[in-house]
Design an enzyme around this catalytic site. Structure first.
Site, PDB file in Angstrom:
ATOM      1  N   GLU A 162      64.807  27.384  35.934  1.00  9.99           N
ATOM      2  CA  GLU A 162      64.844  28.775  35.483  1.00  9.99           C
ATOM      3  C   GLU A 162      65.762  28.950  34.281  1.00  9.99           C
ATOM      4  OE1 GLU A 162      68.109  29.691  35.848  1.00  9.99           O
ATOM      5  OE2 GLU A 162      68.357  27.837  36.973  1.00  9.99           O
ATOM      6  N   GLY A 304      71.205  24.659  35.425  1.00  8.83           N
ATOM      7  CA  GLY A 304      69.911  25.246  35.766  1.00  8.83           C
ATOM      8  C   GLY A 304      68.809  24.531  35.000  1.00  8.83           C
ATOM      9  N   GLU A 305      67.775  25.268  34.669  1.00 10.73           N
ATOM     10  CA  GLU A 305      66.617  24.767  33.911  1.00 10.73           C
ATOM     11  C   GLU A 305      65.752  23.781  34.703  1.00 10.73           C
ATOM     12  OE1 GLU A 305      67.754  22.996  30.187  1.00 10.73           O
ATOM     13  OE2 GLU A 305      68.947  24.723  29.561  1.00 10.73           O
ATOM     14  N   GLY A 306      66.196  23.385  35.906  1.00 11.46           N
ATOM     15  CA  GLY A 306      65.532  22.305  36.623  1.00 11.46           C
ATOM     16  C   GLY A 306      66.142  20.951  36.323  1.00 11.46           C
TER      17      GLY A 306
END
EC number: 2.4.2.21
Length: 337
Positions: A162, A304-306
């Site tokens: 995300e 985050g971001e995966g």
């Protein structure tokens, strides 16, 4: 199956999802016992391989099509100053993703995964949840649908991530609604706020819970009232993967908050998911404890971001490569122990 259009349909679809293939899991366990190694010598890799085999329905599986999905959303509560960065950074980072310049682009490439970014109504932030629900039912279902429909039905592994300024506050509020305790138990530094910023986030979480009492009694209402569009999209993607028997590697605090909604709504909804890493966000370990999941990696990540999930793809690849590629004692002509 068709994309659910109401929260009731969504929960019903999740509850109807079938479990892993027992025959494949048993076959994988049997094969594991015949490989050219002492019993248990590969430790957790053996458990991971058997788990993955069960969900894929193949006692000797391969990972050939991992998928990374990144969802972006803006939060009304960000206007309250809960982040060290302004909301326009969300739009700027989406452009960075699209041009291949973010950490998740590099880690997805390294893992051999396809990666795509899905911005969701960035020009219209969710409502400030201290004033009422962040989203209407139609709004949360539209975001869930983005995640649901982004899953490639041919994928054999999924990581979701995300981007959204203010979303650690949203995730903290969701976690607090799901598991109780004090807001301070669930708030952290996010993008790097100081002690005063953490105190502000805690107050805002408390206000959100007070204004949205239904969030404390219904997990899907917690997602609607306190979550963001990117959290809802992650929940939609993870749920669809459950139905499709696509194993999932969870990322950090925000991803896990979205996933926890599913487990609290339907027990066993996350049986197809493992925790990729333990985030530096102090509440992540607490949430993983509630979910009964142990992270594969502890690297102090809080991006985050995966990113942590994508890194963990390589661990699972290693487990499957050993399980499916090693010779058995009989094949190698080695005397078993």
């Amino acid at each position: 199956m068709t994309t659910p259009t109401t929260l009731v349909e969504f929960q019903t679809a999740l509850a109807a999802a079938t479990g892993p293939d027992d025959a494949a899991r048993a076959g994988a366990a049997e094969r594991n016992g015949q490989l050219t190694k002492p019993p248990g010598a590969l430790g957790l890799l053996e458990d991971l391989a058997i788990w993955y085999a069960g969900w894929r329905g193949d006692a000797r599986p391969r990972i050939t099509a991992p998928q990374v999905l990144v969802f972006a959303g803006n939060h009304g509560v960000a206007a309250r100053g809960v982040s060290a960065f302004p909301p326009e950074v969300t739009v700027q980072m989406v452009a960075n993703f699209a041009h291949g310049g973010a950490a998740i682009n590099q880690l997805s490439d390294l893992a051999g995964a396809t990666m795509s970014v899905h911005p969701i109504d960035l020009e219209t932030p969710t409502a400030d949840f201290t004033q009422g629900p962040a989203m209407s039912e139609a709004g949360v279902m539209a975001a869930i649908a983005v995640g649901w429909e982004a899953v490639d039905t041919d994928a054999d592994l999924l990581v979701v991530g995300e981007m959204g300024i203010g979303n650690t506050t949203s995730a903290a509020a969701v976690a607090n609604a799901l598991y109780g305790g004090a807001p301070e138990d669930w708030t952290g530094r996010g993008t790097g706020v100081d002690e005063a910023g953490i105190a502000l986030k805690s107050r805002i979480v408390a206000e959100g819970l007070a204004v949205n009492p239904e969030a404390a009694t219904d997990p899907l209402q917690a997602l609607r009232c306190l979550g963001g569009r990117e959290l809802a999209a992650m929940a939609g993607a993870i749920a669809h993967a459950r139905i499709l028997h696509i194993p999932v590697i969870l990322d950090g605090f925000i991803c896990t908050a979205a996933a926890a909604v599913l487990e609290c709504a339907v027990s066993g909804a996350l049986d197809h998911a493992i925790a990729g890493h333990g985030s530096a966000e102090q509440a992540h370990a607490r949430m993983l404890h509630h979910l009964g999941k142990t992270p594969l990696l502890q690297l102090g990540l809080r991006l985050g971001e995966g990113s942590g999930g994508a890194l963990a793809i390589q661990i699972l690849r290693g487990a499957i490569a050993c399980h499916s590629g090693m010779a058995t004692f009989a094949e190698a002509g080695v005397a078993g122990g």
